[in-house]
Design an enzyme around this catalytic site. Sequence first.
Site, PDB file in Angstrom:
ATOM      1  N   HIS A 121      23.986 -10.744  41.383  1.00 13.44           N
ATOM      2  CA  HIS A 121      24.828 -10.098  42.395  1.00 13.44           C
ATOM      3  C   HIS A 121      24.329 -10.370  43.812  1.00 13.44           C
ATOM      4  CE1 HIS A 121      21.897  -6.896  43.383  1.00 13.44           C
ATOM      5  NE2 HIS A 121      21.573  -6.941  42.097  1.00 13.44           N
ATOM      6  N   ASP A 122      25.278 -10.572  44.715  1.00 13.50           N
ATOM      7  CA  ASP A 122      25.028 -10.714  46.151  1.00 13.50           C
ATOM      8  C   ASP A 122      24.201 -11.946  46.517  1.00 13.50           C
ATOM      9  OD1 ASP A 122      26.236  -8.056  47.118  1.00 13.50           O
ATOM     10  OD2 ASP A 122      24.764  -7.355  45.659  1.00 13.50           O
ATOM     11  N   GLY A 139      19.187 -10.755  41.836  1.00 13.04           N
ATOM     12  CA  GLY A 139      20.101 -10.379  42.911  1.00 13.04           C
ATOM     13  C   GLY A 139      19.619 -10.778  44.295  1.00 13.04           C
TER      14      GLY A 139
END
Length: 257
Positions: A121-122, A139
Amino acid sequence: MANQIHPTAIIDPEAKLGDGNIIGPFCVIDKNVVIGDNNTLLNSVTIHFGARIGNNNEFFPGASISTKPQDLKFKGEETTCEIGDNNSIRENVTISRGTASKGRTIVGNNNLLMENMHIGHDCVIGNGCIIGNSTKFAGEVVVDDFATISATCLFHQFTHVGSYMMMEGGTRTNKDIPPYIMAGKEPARYCGVNLVGLRRRGFSNETIEAIHDAYRIIYGKGLIKEGVAQAREKYPDSKEVDYICSFFENSQRGVIR
């Protein structure tokens, strides 16, 4: 050109597709998905909620794009996973969408993401990167343009990877990897300048020598800060040395040595 959609594919009526896409057998496309033109989804590709996909990408069987983040802090907020143009996303690649931290995961253009690798994520992946089989990004990792990362590499969350670097297979790191270098060993460390890669990319001998000398100065000093200042002073007009120095100055996790 009309889209070619296999009768076994499942596409939510709220998904938005451009023109000339090929959607293969057993693909699933969720709602709140936007797909551009001339993409190819081979069989069994899943495009989840929040995906934003550009043009001319090829997704191989088992790829799962914009999956729910593997983050216990994620509470269902509406986030995205943004894929640019001309990417080759191979078998069983998984890319998570963003969280409240940044709101989106980004993959740029012209990347090769090899089989079974994961982007958390991100993360932000630049352009022209080659990422090997089964490599995993936690992440919020940032990878700059034209990085080459071999198979089964592991990246701690929040690490930063510089442009034109090359990483040895099986390497893991919890620190930043600066640009233009080769990294490897255990723990990950500086293994010299990526000479072959830089020459292939058209860097002049003069530029490569400046890069090599800058690292000699930076790593030769007892304090990185002193080495960076000296490298800046010696090469005030080199954009490559400026990038190297800025990378060290802005590192949040520390840079490998």
